[in-house]
Enzyme design. Structure first.
Site, PDB file in Angstrom:
ATOM      1  N   ILE A 128       0.858  -1.226  -0.200  1.00  0.00           N
ATOM      2  CA  ILE A 128       0.113   0.025   0.106  1.00  0.00           C
ATOM      3  C   ILE A 128       1.065   1.275  -0.127  1.00  0.00           C
ATOM      4  O   ILE A 128       1.667   1.477   0.991  1.00  0.00           O
ATOM      5  CB  ILE A 128      -0.817  -0.060   1.294  1.00  0.00           C
ATOM      6  CG1 ILE A 128      -1.866  -1.250   1.539  1.00  0.00           C
ATOM      7  CG2 ILE A 128      -1.744   1.222   1.208  1.00  0.00           C
ATOM      8  CD1 ILE A 128      -2.563  -1.315   2.468  1.00  0.00           C
ATOM      9  N   GLU A 182       3.786 -15.331  13.739  1.00  0.00           N
ATOM     10  CA  GLU A 182       4.957 -16.029  14.314  1.00  0.00           C
ATOM     11  C   GLU A 182       4.772 -16.916  15.403  1.00  0.00           C
ATOM     12  O   GLU A 182       3.817 -17.080  15.752  1.00  0.00           O
ATOM     13  CB  GLU A 182       5.904 -14.900  14.786  1.00  0.00           C
ATOM     14  CG  GLU A 182       6.139 -13.775  13.682  1.00  0.00           C
ATOM     15  CD  GLU A 182       7.322 -14.169  12.835  1.00  0.00           C
ATOM     16  OE1 GLU A 182       7.820 -15.242  13.013  1.00  0.00           O
ATOM     17  OE2 GLU A 182       7.513 -13.686  11.566  1.00  0.00           O
ATOM     18  N   LYS A 197       3.990   0.984  13.170  1.00  0.00           N
ATOM     19  CA  LYS A 197       3.523   1.662  11.904  1.00  0.00           C
ATOM     20  C   LYS A 197       2.713   3.119  12.207  1.00  0.00           C
ATOM     21  O   LYS A 197       3.052   3.767  11.329  1.00  0.00           O
ATOM     22  CB  LYS A 197       2.658   0.650  11.445  1.00  0.00           C
ATOM     23  CG  LYS A 197       3.543  -0.836  10.779  1.00  0.00           C
ATOM     24  CD  LYS A 197       2.740  -1.906  10.415  1.00  0.00           C
ATOM     25  CE  LYS A 197       3.476  -3.070  10.109  1.00  0.00           C
ATOM     26  NZ  LYS A 197       2.530  -4.105   9.588  1.00  0.00           N
TER      27      LYS A 197
END
Length: 421
Positions: A128, A182, A197
């Site tokens: 994105i 994970e 982020k």
């Protein structure tokens, strides 16, 4: 630097189909060295003899290397490599959200001081193109808010819980089996990844230095299948949102699971997809949607930054870079949030319970919008009460929940979620 999932994708593209990048740039772009921790480890990509190294100096001290691509992850030693490369006149392309969240402001200043480029599109949102848009296409806007679904792992888990009514542990196990989560999922399910982020996006959007420590963060592990069922009855989906919004001279940064109306586009972002909604003074509301992780999307973002950087090298041009962080905005605490709330309580199935709960809410100036009583259990003589409030102050809701939790008929507070209209 780095030859994992993303690094392998970037190296494969540069070695197996170099003509594509070369055509975009106009001059040859040659992969010269690849840094790994263990040269003996088996890999799914074959490199030319002499290209692989375990010594960072082979890259950092090579004057013929113009551009450093960092896809190692983690802050140490990556941040130190950034500083050395930028200080020595090398351009840097990175996918490292942690470094950019913690040290991005200083690194951008270092890049400007040395007249080199630092690009990091791949650090947020995979394929994105939100980082570049905030630095360029949306730069003329005053950004009122950013609302995002920015972690594919949590969105996959919440989608499974909503659609299949699976428990959190089962949905997480499925995500791990598919390679979306994970072995240690803490960074994803506790909102740490999303906080990194969001810090990067807020720093660019508001031209101000922010830290991951400025982000209020709540994970998704306390959600239960019935929360999704009750939310649907009220007309909402549950999504883990990362939000930045400005109020006066303060910005509030928060990551948490929230109720989102079904008619909102973010409510319909499912699976491992990401979305970023920006509300700007000129552009209005715009939505970016796409794959937020994985080899292909992230490789696309890294190579896009590489092409842009290589063109600077071709033209011997001085990069413009992101705007200087000249704003001085405060961080608005989560206690100052004012919104509607979803509250689920497990209570004794007896008369007068709701009146006590309503009194505790009223004492904090919290008005009830609607109530559901669900799932009475004759064996345990308990029931679930679900309350939707009118807009209230976060600090008041937290105080009311402390009081409610001490009431004799209340077995436990099942959950409290904020509502983002």
């Amino acid at each position: 630097m780095g030859l994992g999932v993303v690094g392998g994708g970037v190296a494969s593209a540069l070695l197996q189909d170099p003509s594509t990048v070369t055509a975009r740039v106009g001059i040859p772009v040659n992969l010269r060295r690849v840094l790994v921790r263990d040269r003996s480890r088996p890999r799914d990509i074959e490199l030319p003899p002499g290209m692989l190294t375990a010594n960072a100096e082979d890259i950092l001290d090579d004057p013929d290397i113009d551009i450093l691509i960092e896809v190692m992850g983690g802050s140490d030693p990556a941040a130190a490599y950034f500083r050395r490369a930028l200080s020595s006149g090398k351009h840097v392309v990175s996918a490292n959200k942690e470094v950019m969240a913690k040290e991005g402001a200083d690194l951008m200043a270092l890049a400007r001081a040395n007249h080199v480029s630092l690009l990091f599109e791949a650090s947020v949102g995979g394929g994105i193109p939100i980082v570049g848009c905030l630095m360029n296409e949306l730069a003329a806007n005053d950004v009122y808010s950013i609302r995002t679904i920015i972690n594919g792992t949590t969105n996959f888990i919440l989608t499974r819980m909503a659609h299949q009514r699976t428990a959190f542990a089962d949905a997480l196990s499925e995500a791990q089996g598919l390679g979306y989560a994970e072995a240690d999922p803490t960074n994803d399910v506790e909102g740490i990844d999303a906080a990194y982020k969001l810090t990067v996006l807020a720093t660019l959007a508001y031209g101000c230095r922010f830290s991951p420590d400025d982000v209020f963060r709540q994970g998704i592990s306390a959600l239960e299948p019935q929360d999704f069922r009750y939310a649907e009855e009220f007309g909402y989906a549950i999504k883990s949102l990362a939000i930045a919004d400005q109020n006066g001279e303060q910005v509030q940064l928060r990551v948490y699971p929230a109720l989102v109306p079904f008619d909102n586009m973010l409510a319909n972002v499912n699976g491992v997809y990401n979305a970023v909604e920006v509300h700007g003074s000129l552009c209005g509301q715009v939505l970016f949607h796409g794959m937020g992780a994985g080899r292909g999307p992230t490789t696309s973002a890294v190579l896009g930054d590489l092409v842009e950087t290589a063109r600077l090298v071709r033209d011997s041009a001085v990069p413009g870079g992101p705007r200087e962080l000249s704003q001085h905005l405060g961080v608005r605490p989560i206690d100052a949030l004012r919104t509607r709330y979803y509250i689920r309580l497990i209570v004794a199935d007896q008369a007068g319970v709701l009146a006590q709960i309503a009194r505790a809410l009223g004492d904090e100036d919290i008005s009830i919008a609607s109530v559901l009583q669900k799932d009475a259990d004759a064996e345990t003589q308990s029931a679930e009460i679900v309350i939707m409030t009118h807009p209230a102050l976060e600090s008041s809701v937290q105080q009311a929940l402390l009081t409610i939790g001490r009431l004799d008929p209340v077995r436990r507070v099942g959950n409290m979620l904020r509502i983002e209209e």
